[in-house]
Design a protein around this motif. Sequence first.
Motif, PDB file in Angstrom:
ATOM      1  N   VAL A 284       0.836  -1.206   0.000  1.00 14.33           N
ATOM      2  CA  VAL A 284       0.000   0.000   0.000  1.00 14.33           C
ATOM      3  C   VAL A 284       0.875   1.261   0.000  1.00 14.33           C
ATOM      4  CG1 VAL A 284      -0.216   0.036   2.522  1.00 14.33           C
ATOM      5  CG2 VAL A 284      -1.991   1.088   1.090  1.00 14.33           C
ATOM      6  N   PRO A 285       0.641   2.195  -0.910  1.00 13.88           N
ATOM      7  CA  PRO A 285       1.461   3.409  -0.974  1.00 13.88           C
ATOM      8  C   PRO A 285       1.485   4.229   0.317  1.00 13.88           C
ATOM      9  CG  PRO A 285       0.263   3.162  -3.022  1.00 13.88           C
ATOM     10  CD  PRO A 285      -0.255   2.104  -2.095  1.00 13.88           C
ATOM     11  N   LEU A 286       0.375   4.279   1.041  1.00 14.66           N
ATOM     12  CA  LEU A 286       0.344   5.077   2.269  1.00 14.66           C
ATOM     13  C   LEU A 286       0.872   4.320   3.485  1.00 14.66           C
ATOM     14  CD1 LEU A 286      -2.929   7.183   1.918  1.00 14.66           C
ATOM     15  CD2 LEU A 286      -0.574   7.778   1.335  1.00 14.66           C
ATOM     16  N   GLY A 287       1.277   3.076   3.289  1.00  8.14           N
ATOM     17  CA  GLY A 287       2.059   2.374   4.290  1.00  8.14           C
ATOM     18  C   GLY A 287       1.343   1.870   5.524  1.00  8.14           C
ATOM     19  N   ARG A 288       0.021   1.791   5.505  1.00  2.41           N
ATOM     20  CA  ARG A 288      -0.684   1.319   6.702  1.00  2.41           C
ATOM     21  C   ARG A 288      -2.016   0.687   6.325  1.00  2.41           C
ATOM     22  NH1 ARG A 288      -5.068   4.487   8.061  1.00  2.41           N
ATOM     23  NH2 ARG A 288      -5.128   6.645   7.264  1.00  2.41           N
ATOM     24  N   LEU A 289      -2.610  -0.004   7.291  1.00  4.96           N
ATOM     25  CA  LEU A 289      -3.967  -0.484   7.133  1.00  4.96           C
ATOM     26  C   LEU A 289      -4.931   0.681   7.310  1.00  4.96           C
ATOM     27  CD1 LEU A 289      -2.340  -3.119   7.843  1.00  4.96           C
ATOM     28  CD2 LEU A 289      -4.421  -3.946   8.937  1.00  4.96           C
ATOM     29  N   GLY A 290      -6.125   0.516   6.804  1.00  8.64           N
ATOM     30  CA  GLY A 290      -7.143   1.523   7.013  1.00  8.64           C
ATOM     31  C   GLY A 290      -7.726   1.415   8.411  1.00  8.64           C
ATOM     32  N   ALA A 291      -8.466   2.433   8.804  1.00 13.39           N
ATOM     33  CA  ALA A 291      -9.171   2.463  10.081  1.00 13.39           C
ATOM     34  C   ALA A 291     -10.663   2.645   9.800  1.00 13.39           C
ATOM     35  CB  ALA A 291      -8.648   3.603  10.949  1.00 13.39           C
ATOM     36  N   PRO A 292     -11.535   2.154  10.688  1.00 14.35           N
ATOM     37  CA  PRO A 292     -12.973   2.311  10.456  1.00 14.35           C
ATOM     38  C   PRO A 292     -13.394   3.749  10.198  1.00 14.35           C
ATOM     39  CG  PRO A 292     -12.608   0.747  12.222  1.00 14.35           C
ATOM     40  CD  PRO A 292     -11.259   1.321  11.878  1.00 14.35           C
ATOM     41  N   GLU A 293     -12.743   4.699  10.873  1.00 15.37           N
ATOM     42  CA  GLU A 293     -13.133   6.099  10.663  1.00 15.37           C
ATOM     43  C   GLU A 293     -12.772   6.602   9.273  1.00 15.37           C
ATOM     44  OE1 GLU A 293      -9.479   6.211  13.494  1.00 15.37           O
ATOM     45  OE2 GLU A 293     -11.247   4.937  13.170  1.00 15.37           O
ATOM     46  N   ASN A 294     -11.795   5.966   8.610  1.00 16.61           N
ATOM     47  CA  ASN A 294     -11.499   6.338   7.224  1.00 16.61           C
ATOM     48  C   ASN A 294     -12.685   6.026   6.315  1.00 16.61           C
ATOM     49  OD1 ASN A 294      -8.158   5.065   7.690  1.00 16.61           O
ATOM     50  ND2 ASN A 294      -8.830   7.180   7.893  1.00 16.61           N
ATOM     51  N   VAL A 295     -13.313   4.876   6.543  1.00 20.55           N
ATOM     52  CA  VAL A 295     -14.521   4.517   5.792  1.00 20.55           C
ATOM     53  C   VAL A 295     -15.662   5.447   6.197  1.00 20.55           C
ATOM     54  CG1 VAL A 295     -16.123   2.661   5.213  1.00 20.55           C
ATOM     55  CG2 VAL A 295     -13.726   2.131   5.686  1.00 20.55           C
ATOM     56  N   GLY A 296     -15.738   5.741   7.498  1.00 27.23           N
ATOM     57  CA  GLY A 296     -16.770   6.656   7.976  1.00 27.23           C
ATOM     58  C   GLY A 296     -16.669   8.030   7.345  1.00 27.23           C
ATOM     59  N   ASP A 297     -15.449   8.529   7.182  1.00 29.46           N
ATOM     60  CA  ASP A 297     -15.253   9.839   6.548  1.00 29.46           C
ATOM     61  C   ASP A 297     -15.822   9.851   5.132  1.00 29.46           C
ATOM     62  OD1 ASP A 297     -13.977  10.906   8.759  1.00 29.46           O
ATOM     63  OD2 ASP A 297     -11.964  10.528   7.991  1.00 29.46           O
ATOM     64  N   ALA A 298     -15.560   8.774   4.378  1.00 33.50           N
ATOM     65  CA  ALA A 298     -16.072   8.690   3.012  1.00 33.50           C
ATOM     66  C   ALA A 298     -17.592   8.675   2.993  1.00 33.50           C
ATOM     67  CB  ALA A 298     -15.516   7.450   2.321  1.00 33.50           C
ATOM     68  N   CYS A 299     -18.188   7.950   3.941  1.00 35.61           N
ATOM     69  CA  CYS A 299     -19.649   7.880   4.003  1.00 35.61           C
ATOM     70  C   CYS A 299     -20.250   9.222   4.407  1.00 35.61           C
ATOM     71  CB  CYS A 299     -20.068   6.784   4.974  1.00 35.61           C
ATOM     72  SG  CYS A 299     -19.666   5.107   4.430  1.00 35.61           S
ATOM     73  N   VAL A 300     -19.602   9.927   5.325  1.00 36.51           N
ATOM     74  CA  VAL A 300     -20.060  11.258   5.715  1.00 36.51           C
ATOM     75  C   VAL A 300     -20.063  12.180   4.495  1.00 36.51           C
ATOM     76  CG1 VAL A 300     -19.398  13.349   6.972  1.00 36.51           C
ATOM     77  CG2 VAL A 300     -19.464  11.143   8.152  1.00 36.51           C
ATOM     78  N   PHE A 301     -18.975  12.170   3.747  1.00 39.30           N
ATOM     79  CA  PHE A 301     -18.896  13.007   2.545  1.00 39.30           C
ATOM     80  C   PHE A 301     -20.056  12.715   1.596  1.00 39.30           C
ATOM     81  CE2 PHE A 301     -17.541  12.835  -1.961  1.00 39.30           C
ATOM     82  CZ  PHE A 301     -17.553  14.201  -2.219  1.00 39.30           C
ATOM     83  N   LEU A 302     -20.296  11.435   1.324  1.00 38.64           N
ATOM     84  CA  LEU A 302     -21.331  11.079   0.345  1.00 38.64           C
ATOM     85  C   LEU A 302     -22.729  11.422   0.832  1.00 38.64           C
ATOM     86  CD1 LEU A 302     -19.892   7.697  -0.968  1.00 38.64           C
ATOM     87  CD2 LEU A 302     -20.040   9.863  -2.217  1.00 38.64           C
ATOM     88  N   ALA A 303     -22.935  11.443   2.145  1.00 42.60           N
ATOM     89  CA  ALA A 303     -24.256  11.799   2.685  1.00 42.60           C
ATOM     90  C   ALA A 303     -24.438  13.298   2.848  1.00 42.60           C
ATOM     91  CB  ALA A 303     -24.453  11.109   4.033  1.00 42.60           C
ATOM     92  N   SER A 304     -23.369  14.055   2.679  1.00 46.66           N
ATOM     93  CA  SER A 304     -23.411  15.488   2.964  1.00 46.66           C
ATOM     94  C   SER A 304     -23.733  16.316   1.725  1.00 46.66           C
ATOM     95  CB  SER A 304     -22.062  15.946   3.532  1.00 46.66           C
ATOM     96  OG  SER A 304     -21.099  16.085   2.506  1.00 46.66           O
TER      97      SER A 304
END
Length: 253
Positions: free
Chosen positions: A210-230
């Motif tokens: 992975v280019p960003l060097g880490r696993l994702g976190a649940p809040e990363n998915v949450g951020d995307a969902c917040v954006f799409l609902a906003s």
Amino acid sequence: MRLLEGQVALVTGASGGIGRGIALRFAQEGAEVALHCRTAVEPARETAERIAGLGGRAVVLRGDLTDDGVCARVVREAAEWGGGRLDALVNNAGVQPVRELAGMTAGEWRAVVDANLSSVFACTQAAAEIMGQRGGGSVTHIASIEARQPAALHAHYSASKAAVVMHARSAALEYGPYGIRVNTVSPGLIGREGLAEEWPEGVRRWREAVPLGRLGAPENVGDACVFLASRLASWVTGHDLVVDGGVSARPTW
């Protein structure tokens, strides 16, 4: 003003992991959140208590979403709790078993399709009826990068998630005239407690790739969902938002 101030949202599969992360981010951005769970009631209640601690409002709704009648009931109860409105639905509930194709039974295949795809169809249909009467809303399905790049022993899971992406595009086309936007979020590998110990080789390979060097976190998915609902995504529908730290950009040759 928080991004989701005044919204009523339903998050399915909200008892832990990604679902909990989505629900907490929605609450932090001002939404009132209905938390669906199938059997893990106590973890869902803990999430509701955390939301209350943030000054928010939440309710726990229980049901097996492989039954389309239960899907309709959960959506209806969320809207009733919200005073007759439902602004956002996140279809997160699902399963990810491991099974080789050669030994997979038709029952095992159907169980994954029912949990991951048929529930999305039924919950979206029920939510769209409510949203359409109120001038619109947002629906987000949680898909996966495996919708495009399958993994061994995940044929039923990958196929179901690919179908979820296409369902969102089809629903965006048909529900758009009613002001309803439908999108997907496709996460990569999301970390959880104990994962590195259970699957050390897989976690190691992911971190190397992975280019960003880490696993994702649940809040990363949450951020995307917040954006799409906003309101920031008011002209975004039929889109698959990949949240994978860039691993999909890695060459495969």
